[in-house]
Write a protein that holds these residues in place. Structure first.
Motif, mmCIF file in Angstrom:
data_model
loop_
_atom_site.group_PDB
_atom_site.id
_atom_site.type_symbol
_atom_site.label_atom_id
_atom_site.label_comp_id
_atom_site.label_asym_id
_atom_site.label_seq_id
_atom_site.Cartn_x
_atom_site.Cartn_y
_atom_site.Cartn_z
ATOM 1 N N ARG A 1 0.832 -1.053 0.045
ATOM 2 C CA ARG A 1 -0.079 0.046 0.045
ATOM 3 C C ARG A 1 0.744 1.302 0.031
ATOM 4 N NH1 ARG A 1 -2.960 -3.413 3.687
ATOM 5 N NH2 ARG A 1 -4.829 -4.290 2.660
ATOM 6 N N THR A 2 1.829 1.274 0.737
ATOM 7 C CA THR A 2 2.885 2.448 0.687
ATOM 8 C C THR A 2 3.452 2.446 -0.474
ATOM 9 O OG1 THR A 2 3.138 2.187 3.080
ATOM 10 C CG2 THR A 2 4.875 3.425 1.965
ATOM 11 N N GLU B 1 -1.176 1.953 -9.159
ATOM 12 C CA GLU B 1 -2.530 1.587 -8.477
ATOM 13 C C GLU B 1 -3.373 0.670 -9.098
ATOM 14 O OE1 GLU B 1 -4.175 5.579 -7.783
ATOM 15 O OE2 GLU B 1 -2.792 5.968 -6.173
ATOM 16 N N THR C 1 1.188 3.966 -3.043
ATOM 17 C CA THR C 1 1.124 5.602 -2.751
ATOM 18 C C THR C 1 2.495 6.330 -3.264
ATOM 19 O OG1 THR C 1 -0.468 5.201 -0.907
ATOM 20 C CG2 THR C 1 0.592 7.446 -1.166
#
Length: 132
Positions: free
Chosen positions: A27-28, A36, A31
């Motif tokens: 997830r990091t 995505e 970002t």
């Protein structure tokens, strides 16, 4: 962190780095990178996320970073997917080492899933290690 120094490197030196990627790391990286794709943000039927190829590529770059290699070339072949929770071992073999005013290196690497010995990534990097 490896205990090797640039002076310890020679042709045939092997360094291994292992890790298991977590959903939080994916997830990091999603970002930070902007990568995505649905496969990186939605879990599969087993509750896992697909690890980005470039996040997987941090395995050999960790070895280069520990030795302060300034990379000039990197090649990656992503052969099989890596999912969160899978333990991956990356073996880096230095195939050319030239000790001069600076240390010039070429290394090949292969990363495998340790549970089934499947190669997930292979490639090489070239670079220099400055002295002093």
């Amino acid at each position: 962190m490896t205990d090797l120094t640039p002076e310890d490197l020679s042709e045939g030196t092997v360094v291994t780095h292992e890790r298991t990627f977590t959903p939080g790391e994916v997830r990091t990286f999603t970002t930070v990178s902007g990568d995505e794709g649905d496969h990186h943000v939605e879990t599969d039927e087993e509750g896992r996320l697909l690890v980005q190829g470039l996040l997987t590529a941090t395995l050999p770059t960790k070895v280069g970073g520990d030795l302060n290699v300034l990379a000039s070339r990197m090649e990656f072949e992503f052969r099989r997917p890596v999912y969160t929770g899978q333990h991956i071992a990356c073996e880096v073999t230095f195939v050319d080492v030239d000790h001069g005013d600076r240390v010039e290196v070429t290394a090949e690497f292969e990363a495998v899933r340790t549970d089934d010995d499947t190669t997930v990534m292979a490639g090489l990097f070239e670079g220099i290690i400055r002295r002093g």
